[in-house]
Scaffold this active site. Sequence first.
Site, PDB file in Angstrom:
ATOM      1  N   CYS A  65       0.780  -1.408   0.030  1.00 39.85           N
ATOM      2  CA  CYS A  65      -0.036   0.047  -0.011  1.00 39.85           C
ATOM      3  C   CYS A  65       0.786   1.247   0.111  1.00 39.85           C
ATOM      4  CB  CYS A  65      -0.889  -0.100   1.135  1.00 39.85           C
ATOM      5  SG  CYS A  65      -0.132   0.204   2.811  1.00 39.85           S
ATOM      6  N   HIS A 102      -1.986  11.335  15.751  1.00 40.24           N
ATOM      7  CA  HIS A 102      -2.738  10.530  14.502  1.00 40.24           C
ATOM      8  C   HIS A 102      -1.474   9.818  13.690  1.00 40.24           C
ATOM      9  CE1 HIS A 102      -4.415   9.693  10.602  1.00 40.24           C
ATOM     10  NE2 HIS A 102      -3.460  10.138   9.742  1.00 40.24           N
ATOM     11  N   HIS A 105      -4.334   4.500   9.767  1.00 35.25           N
ATOM     12  CA  HIS A 105      -5.761   3.872   9.791  1.00 35.25           C
ATOM     13  C   HIS A 105      -5.534   2.474   9.710  1.00 35.25           C
ATOM     14  CE1 HIS A 105      -6.756   7.748   8.040  1.00 35.25           C
ATOM     15  NE2 HIS A 105      -7.984   7.752   8.588  1.00 35.25           N
ATOM     16  N   ASP A 109      -8.284  -5.803   5.943  1.00 31.67           N
ATOM     17  CA  ASP A 109      -7.807  -6.700   4.641  1.00 31.67           C
ATOM     18  C   ASP A 109      -6.296  -7.225   4.787  1.00 31.67           C
ATOM     19  OD1 ASP A 109      -6.270  -4.355   4.670  1.00 31.67           O
ATOM     20  OD2 ASP A 109      -7.147  -3.897   2.527  1.00 31.67           O
ATOM     21  N   ARG A 117      -5.086  -4.556   8.806  1.00 32.38           N
ATOM     22  CA  ARG A 117      -3.933  -4.011   8.305  1.00 32.38           C
ATOM     23  C   ARG A 117      -3.770  -2.474   8.873  1.00 32.38           C
ATOM     24  NH1 ARG A 117      -3.800  -0.347   3.702  1.00 32.38           N
ATOM     25  NH2 ARG A 117      -5.799  -1.406   3.078  1.00 32.38           N
ATOM     26  N   CYS A 119      -2.173   0.579   8.687  1.00 33.22           N
ATOM     27  CA  CYS A 119      -1.526   1.542   7.723  1.00 33.22           C
ATOM     28  C   CYS A 119      -1.088   2.570   8.533  1.00 33.22           C
ATOM     29  CB  CYS A 119      -2.302   1.615   6.657  1.00 33.22           C
ATOM     30  SG  CYS A 119      -1.555   2.518   5.353  1.00 33.22           S
TER      31      CYS A 119
END
Length: 131
Positions: A65, A102, A105, A109, A117, A119
């Site tokens: 990704c 932050h 996310h 999947d 996941r 990410c």
Amino acid sequence: MDKLQKTLEEWKEMLDPAQYQVCRLKGTERPFSGKYNETKTEGVYHCICCNEPLFDSTTKFDSGCGWPSFYAPLEGSAVVEVRDVSHGMIRTEVVCAKCDAHLGHVFPDGPPPTGLRYCINSVCLDLVPRQ
């Protein structure tokens, strides 16, 4: 866990501009640009803002990704998941449980054993190599 609270001005003084933009203003680094995207070094990834341990390299995997991906945080309490409805999408934001930075996310999947996941933006992390 005691929360670490600072004003935005205090964070701005402490972090570099990219870290501030992503960690405090909920930005995102460009895919495939982060220093930890392809890192294979064993160790523990800490929050860049408060040094809280977040992810172990043993849970890191190549999701393709463009951001470092993990299938689980270090502990259930290391990160907090928050509903995110920004940018016309419904997602689950991942924030540091200690300082609310932050991080990225989480998506459903990922690989076994969790199917998740996480990410995570590289700029939010500091890798402490295993000795």
